[in-house]
Design a protein around this motif. Structure first.
Motif, mmCIF file in Angstrom:
data_model
loop_
_atom_site.group_PDB
_atom_site.id
_atom_site.type_symbol
_atom_site.label_atom_id
_atom_site.label_comp_id
_atom_site.label_asym_id
_atom_site.label_seq_id
_atom_site.Cartn_x
_atom_site.Cartn_y
_atom_site.Cartn_z
ATOM 1 N N THR A 185 33.769 47.695 37.556
ATOM 2 C CA THR A 185 34.155 46.645 36.615
ATOM 3 C C THR A 185 35.147 45.712 37.297
ATOM 4 N N VAL A 186 34.827 44.429 37.289
ATOM 5 C CA VAL A 186 35.678 43.417 37.921
ATOM 6 C C VAL A 186 36.019 42.365 36.872
ATOM 7 N N SER A 187 37.267 41.916 36.866
ATOM 8 C CA SER A 187 37.682 40.874 35.931
ATOM 9 C C SER A 187 38.558 39.866 36.664
ATOM 10 N N TYR A 188 38.985 38.828 35.933
ATOM 11 C CA TYR A 188 39.852 37.819 36.531
ATOM 12 C C TYR A 188 40.846 37.341 35.486
ATOM 13 N N ALA A 189 41.896 36.675 35.950
ATOM 14 C CA ALA A 189 42.917 36.126 35.064
ATOM 15 C C ALA A 189 43.645 35.018 35.823
ATOM 16 N N ALA A 190 44.532 34.324 35.121
ATOM 17 C CA ALA A 190 45.381 33.300 35.730
ATOM 18 C C ALA A 190 46.592 33.118 34.832
ATOM 19 N N GLU A 191 47.680 32.605 35.393
ATOM 20 C CA GLU A 191 48.866 32.372 34.571
ATOM 21 C C GLU A 191 48.592 31.300 33.528
ATOM 22 N N THR A 192 47.917 30.233 33.924
ATOM 23 C CA THR A 192 47.476 29.217 32.977
ATOM 24 C C THR A 192 46.114 28.693 33.432
ATOM 25 N N GLY A 193 45.303 28.283 32.464
ATOM 26 C CA GLY A 193 44.040 27.618 32.760
ATOM 27 C C GLY A 193 42.880 28.535 33.066
ATOM 28 N N GLU A 194 42.966 29.828 32.706
ATOM 29 C CA GLU A 194 41.881 30.735 33.084
ATOM 30 C C GLU A 194 40.566 30.384 32.400
ATOM 31 N N ASN A 195 40.618 29.672 31.260
ATOM 32 C CA ASN A 195 39.373 29.247 30.620
ATOM 33 C C ASN A 195 38.637 28.188 31.434
ATOM 34 N N ALA A 196 39.340 27.564 32.370
ATOM 35 C CA ALA A 196 38.720 26.537 33.216
ATOM 36 C C ALA A 196 38.292 27.092 34.565
ATOM 37 N N LEU A 197 38.395 28.419 34.724
ATOM 38 C CA LEU A 197 38.108 29.036 36.020
ATOM 39 C C LEU A 197 36.732 29.679 36.022
ATOM 40 N N HIS A 198 35.975 29.464 37.087
ATOM 41 C CA HIS A 198 34.692 30.137 37.311
ATOM 42 C C HIS A 198 34.833 31.030 38.539
ATOM 43 N N VAL A 199 34.353 32.252 38.423
ATOM 44 C CA VAL A 199 34.447 33.215 39.525
ATOM 45 C C VAL A 199 33.064 33.798 39.773
ATOM 46 N N VAL A 200 32.540 33.561 40.962
ATOM 47 C CA VAL A 200 31.242 34.103 41.347
ATOM 48 C C VAL A 200 31.468 35.132 42.452
ATOM 49 N N LEU A 201 30.938 36.335 42.241
ATOM 50 C CA LEU A 201 31.045 37.402 43.227
ATOM 51 C C LEU A 201 29.726 37.574 43.959
ATOM 52 N N TYR A 202 29.812 37.774 45.273
ATOM 53 C CA TYR A 202 28.637 38.017 46.107
ATOM 54 C C TYR A 202 28.859 39.322 46.866
ATOM 55 N N TYR A 203 27.829 40.145 46.927
ATOM 56 C CA TYR A 203 27.936 41.368 47.709
ATOM 57 C C TYR A 203 26.540 41.841 48.098
ATOM 58 N N ASN A 204 26.472 42.469 49.235
ATOM 59 C CA ASN A 204 25.248 43.126 49.676
ATOM 60 C C ASN A 204 25.424 44.627 49.551
ATOM 61 N N LYS A 205 24.443 45.286 48.956
ATOM 62 C CA LYS A 205 24.471 46.739 48.905
ATOM 63 C C LYS A 205 24.242 47.285 50.309
ATOM 64 N N GLN A 206 24.949 48.358 50.660
ATOM 65 C CA GLN A 206 24.891 48.924 52.003
ATOM 66 C C GLN A 206 24.246 50.305 51.963
ATOM 67 N N TYR A 207 23.332 50.529 52.928
ATOM 68 C CA TYR A 207 22.558 51.762 52.949
ATOM 69 C C TYR A 207 22.636 52.408 54.329
ATOM 70 N N LEU A 208 22.468 53.726 54.355
ATOM 71 C CA LEU A 208 22.519 54.471 55.605
ATOM 72 C C LEU A 208 21.222 54.392 56.394
ATOM 73 N N GLY A 209 20.127 54.043 55.741
ATOM 74 C CA GLY A 209 18.844 53.965 56.449
ATOM 75 C C GLY A 209 17.814 53.217 55.629
ATOM 76 N N VAL A 210 16.651 53.007 56.252
ATOM 77 C CA VAL A 210 15.520 52.361 55.568
ATOM 78 C C VAL A 210 14.410 53.391 55.441
#
Length: 283
Positions: free
Chosen positions: A258-283
């Motif tokens: 679970t990931v969230s975000y906040a700000a001291e002021t203006g958090e309603n004007a903030l967009h946060v996009v997370l990018y990640y690649n899943k990592q595996y030990l083999g194919v």
């Protein structure tokens, strides 16, 4: 069972070489399954056995061999392969095997292309060292924590008092990620502002990373938690990170995150996009 075996090399200049039984066919793939592990130990001064002092996953050595599918293309394809694999370049290898496609980055350590009898199918073997031993998912799963979710669909529903439900906004600013990778993977974040946002922060499992800065409309902050880089509109602002921030906690763990975000002021004007690649030990 999916029987396709496809190898797609992508060089750092964008050039590609594909092994998919059209021009080339794969004859051997070694090093794509489980990575090699190292365990370090010391002899016990008193008593039997050893004491384990450490363990790690080694860099991956990947070896791929291929042969020409059409004898008429022997000369052209051999020349192409010899020119394509260059020790001055870096490569990504995308491997499709038994219905899965994953990629890994590597550097060329050797190329073998024997001068065999010219009327036999020409072949080559390429060897790469992959310093990060984990295979990556093809998708980077970019997701906006503050996204508006469309809800207008079929069947059409119109409540006489409430009205029509068109969309929902994530006011809780929490997004749950189901990560089915084998090992943890760091994510990247892109923060953008519609108006003034002061001291934005990302939060995960009680830890956070806070940026002591004010964002204005159009500003973009990008954070790479694996490489520990922070830029604002392309300029380095790593010095503006709150010293109580924890970079190493900002990663996807196998299971639910679970990931969230906040700000001291203006958090309603903030967009946060997370990018990640899943990592595996083999194919």
């Amino acid at each position: 069972m999916d029987t396709d075996v496809i190898v797609r090399f992508v060089r750092d200049d964008g050039a590609e070489l594909v092994i998919d039984e059209t021009d080339w066919g794969a004859t051997e793939i070694d090093g794509a399954a489980a990575a090699e592990y190292e365990v370090f130990s010391e002899d016990n001064a008193v008593g039997d056995g050893d004491t384990i002092t450490g363990q790690r996953v080694k860099a991956r050595e990947l070896e791929i061999s291929a042969t020409v599918m059409d004898l008429a293309q022997n000369q052209a394809l051999r020349h192409t392969a010899l020119a394509y694999f260059n020790p001055k370049r870096n490569y990504k290898v995308h491997l499709t095997y038994m219905g899965r496609t994953r990629w890994i980055s590597g550097v060329l350590t050797a190329l073998k292309a024997e001068s065999a009898y010219i009327y036999e199918p020409q072949s080559f073997t390429v060897m790469l060292l992959c310093p990060i031993p984990y295979w990556q998912s093809e998708d980077d799963f970019g997701q906006d924590i503050a996204a508006v979710t469309p809800r207008w669909g079929f069947p059409f529903m119109d409540h006489p008092t409430v009205g029509v439900l068109v969309s929902t906004y994530n006011f809780g600013r929490d997004v749950v990620f189901d990560y089915d990778g084998d090992v943890p993977g760091y994510f990247r974040a892109k923060l953008s502002a519609d108006s003034t946002v002061v001291n934005p922060r990302l939060i995960k499992d009680g830890f956070y990373v806070r940026i002591l800065d004010a964002m204005q409309q159009g500003d973009v902050i990008e954070i790479d938690f694996e490489r520990a880089t922070v830029t604002k509109n392309g300029q380095n602002i790593l010095a503006k990170i709150d010293r109580t921030s924890n970079f190493t906690a900002m990663r996807m763990e196998p299971g639910v995150n679970t990931v969230s975000y906040a700000a001291e002021t203006g958090e309603n004007a903030l967009h946060v996009v997370l990018y990640y690649n899943k990592q595996y030990l083999g194919v």
